[in-house]
Design an enzyme around this catalytic site. Structure first.
Site, PDB file in Angstrom:
ATOM      1  N   LYS A 254       0.822  -1.200   0.000  1.00 45.88           N
ATOM      2  CA  LYS A 254       0.000   0.000   0.000  1.00 45.88           C
ATOM      3  C   LYS A 254       0.856   1.250   0.000  1.00 45.88           C
ATOM      4  CE  LYS A 254      -1.750  -2.008   4.194  1.00 45.88           C
ATOM      5  NZ  LYS A 254      -2.725  -2.028   5.251  1.00 45.88           N
ATOM      6  N   ARG A 255       2.124   1.067   0.328  1.00 46.17           N
ATOM      7  CA  ARG A 255       3.000   2.217   0.377  1.00 46.17           C
ATOM      8  C   ARG A 255       3.358   2.740  -1.014  1.00 46.17           C
ATOM      9  NH1 ARG A 255       1.940   2.041   4.887  1.00 46.17           N
ATOM     10  NH2 ARG A 255       3.075   1.559   6.777  1.00 46.17           N
TER      11      ARG A 255
END
Length: 498
Positions: A254-255
């Site tokens: 998700k980063r």
RNA sequence: GGCCCCUUCGUCUAGCGGCCUAGGAUGCCACCCUUUCAAGGUGGAGACACGGGUUCGAGUCCCGUAGGGGCUACCA
């Protein structure tokens, strides 16, 4: 002894409540759900909150919201209840403790008093836990316990031999037992680890098929040995491929959401991002189902119901997939094109309202046919068609750079618009067809291309560079308003002349 | 490092020994349609990682190499 294949199908999704739902987890959940639905079985949601440090409040709502939005219905779970509950692991601690103690009793597990510092030291040496308490004398164990030293319960992994696991997707997988450590089953805080907890729960919840991500494959032999030590019938296991980042490098995270491969667009990864971005649940389902599995017959677009009829773990892909996010935009536009007007109306209304427009449903319904083929996402509606819902009286004429079309200039634009006014004015029917023939005839008379004339009018009445088609738009605006806007446009052009 | 899994167009995939001069989709390019933007239509470029086997015949089976992914926690 019930053979696994004849047991009623019960699959589960067992996420940890660590915050927003990740699309990778949902993909895994989807396959477990599809399998259950395909076989007329049950789908269970179980919350694995055995790591107190990582649990974040509100996560369960997020999980439920994600599954609900996609239409993945749950048969048993923390919200639904069910006869094998509770469905939250932190509420089942006694169960795990009982079975951990039982394994110690049977000589299949043991108490380990190694401190975190000792463990760190061992890790530094490279080989991991050295099993120093595996054969610790019983009287010494009681002694340490009496001193109140904290301990964990570890599994006694067979020291030699091999364990062969049968994976539903890839067949038999063989592991050397000596490669595995004596895994912790029960932590010193009394909570179980995943290894113990999932087995105890899957057994008690009568799970028939454990469908999980491939990162669990290395601990599969450990799990098999635990099942055997417990003396229970194993469910069947399937290890699913996972989603990789769009560039194929590393598990989807998700980063790192910016990827050159995605045109620098922010790549949606969290469930709420899909909702916010204006994707339709059906499109997202279709999209996810097509990763790691395919419908067959060269068919790309299909409903969930259709997928259920054909879904099979046997033809799930073995390889991980780069996240093919670009396909979702295409699929979503396909779904928008096919969506019933009612649904589009329901979807688009709140978006327009959030953008500050007062939405008249009747008008929305008139506009929807113009939007169908133009929206990639429901979000696109505001910039494309918001002007229909703005206060018409305060419409501001576009500037000359918007009004002047290709192959046109200030003077020709003014001439064309001025001349078009009486043509439109005289129309009895203001239907787009009637306008079209009249204005086309007019264009011919004055020796301009349709595009030049139509485009100038379109810019005049919409005030936008990109917009729905000219005559359909004017039909909705009505003759009076359309003419008023053309007049304003003429004004704007003459004002801009210096 | 050790162990495990994987490997067809950029990407998602079809292919389960001959039907493959490798199919579909997306993305990209071109053309058509056209009133902007789309949508739609037509066409194009684009892949069996490499090396050995097995076989009359291999993308399909076996082995190796390379590459990718994962695991190696008192996280799941």
């Amino acid at each position: 002894m019930t053979s696994p294949s004849t047991r009623p199908v019960r699959t589960r999704y067992a996420p940890s409540p660590t915050g927003p739902q990740h699309i990778g987890g949902i993909h895994t959940a989807l396959f477990a759900w599809l399998y259950a639905r395909r076989h007329g079985g049950q789908f269970i949601l179980r919350i694995e909150d055995t790591d107190q440090k990582r649990s974040v409040p509100g996560s369960v709502d997020l999980i439920l919201q994600a599954l609900d939005w996609l239409g993945m219905d749950i048969d048993e779970g923390p919200r639904e209840g069910g006869e094998f509950g509770p469905y939250v692991q932190s509420e089942r601690l006694a169960l795990y403790q009982t079975w951990a103690a039982e394994l110690v009793e049977r000589g299949r597990a043991y108490k380990c008093f190694a401190t975190p510092e000792e463990l760190a030291e061992m890790r530094k040496l490279g080989a991991g836990y050295d099993r120093r308490y595996r054969d610790f004398p019983a009287d010494r164990v009681s002694e340490l316990e009496a001193q109140g030293l904290p301990f964990v319960i570890r599994f006694k992994m067979p020291l030699g031999g091999v364990t062969i696991g049968d994976d539903m997707i890839r067949g038999p997988v063989e592991f050397d037992n000596e490669q595995l450590q004596d895994a912790v089953l029960l932590k010193s805080d009394g909570y179980p680890t995943y290894h113990l907890a999932h087995i105890v729960d899957d057994h008690h919840m009568r799970i028939s098929h454990v469908i999980r991500a491939i990162e669990w494959l290395p601990s599969f032999p450990l799990h098999i040995q635990i099942w055997r030590a417990l003396g229970w019938n194993m469910p069947q296991y399937a290890h699913l491929p996972v989603l990789l980042n769009p560039n194929g490098k590393g598990k989807l995270s998700k980063r790192k959401q910016q990827f050159a491969e995605a045109d620098g667009k922010n790549v949606p990864v969290l469930m709420h991002e899909f909702i916010d971005a204006g994707y339709l649940p059906g499109a997202v389902m279709n999209f996810l189902t097509n990763i790691g599995w395919n419908y067959g017959d060269d068919v790309e677009i299909f409903s969930t119901a259709q997928a259920i009829k054909r879904f099979d773990l046997k033809n799930v892909s073995l390889a991980n997939s780069a996240y093919p996010i670009a396909k979702l935009d295409w699929l979503n536009s396909q779904y928008i094109q096919r969506a019933p007007a009612d649904e589009l109306c329901r979807l688009l209304k709140p978006i327009l309202e959030a953008a500050g427009y007062a939405v008249d449903e009747k008008r929305l319904r008139q506009v929807i046919p113009l939007l169908r083929v133009r929206l990639k996402s429901t979000r696109d509606v505001a910039p494309m068609a918001g002007f229909f819902f703005a206060d018409w009286a305060s419409f501001e004429a576009p500037s000359a750079d918007i009004l002047i079309q290709r192959k046109m200039n200030r003077d020709s634009t003014a001439d064309v618009l001025r001349g078009a006014m009486p043509v439109l004015q005289e129309l009895e029917s203001f239907s787009h067809d009637a306008q079209h023939s009249a204005v086309a005839a007019y264009a011919k008379t004055i020796g301009y291309k349709n595009g030049q004339v139509f485009g100038s009018l379109r810019a005049a009445v919409t005030g936008q560079k990109v917009s729905p088609p000219t005559f359909e738009t004017m039909e909705i605006l009505g003759k009076k308003e359309s003419l008023r806007r053309v007049k304003l446009a003429l004004q704007s052009i003459s004002d801009s002349e210096t």
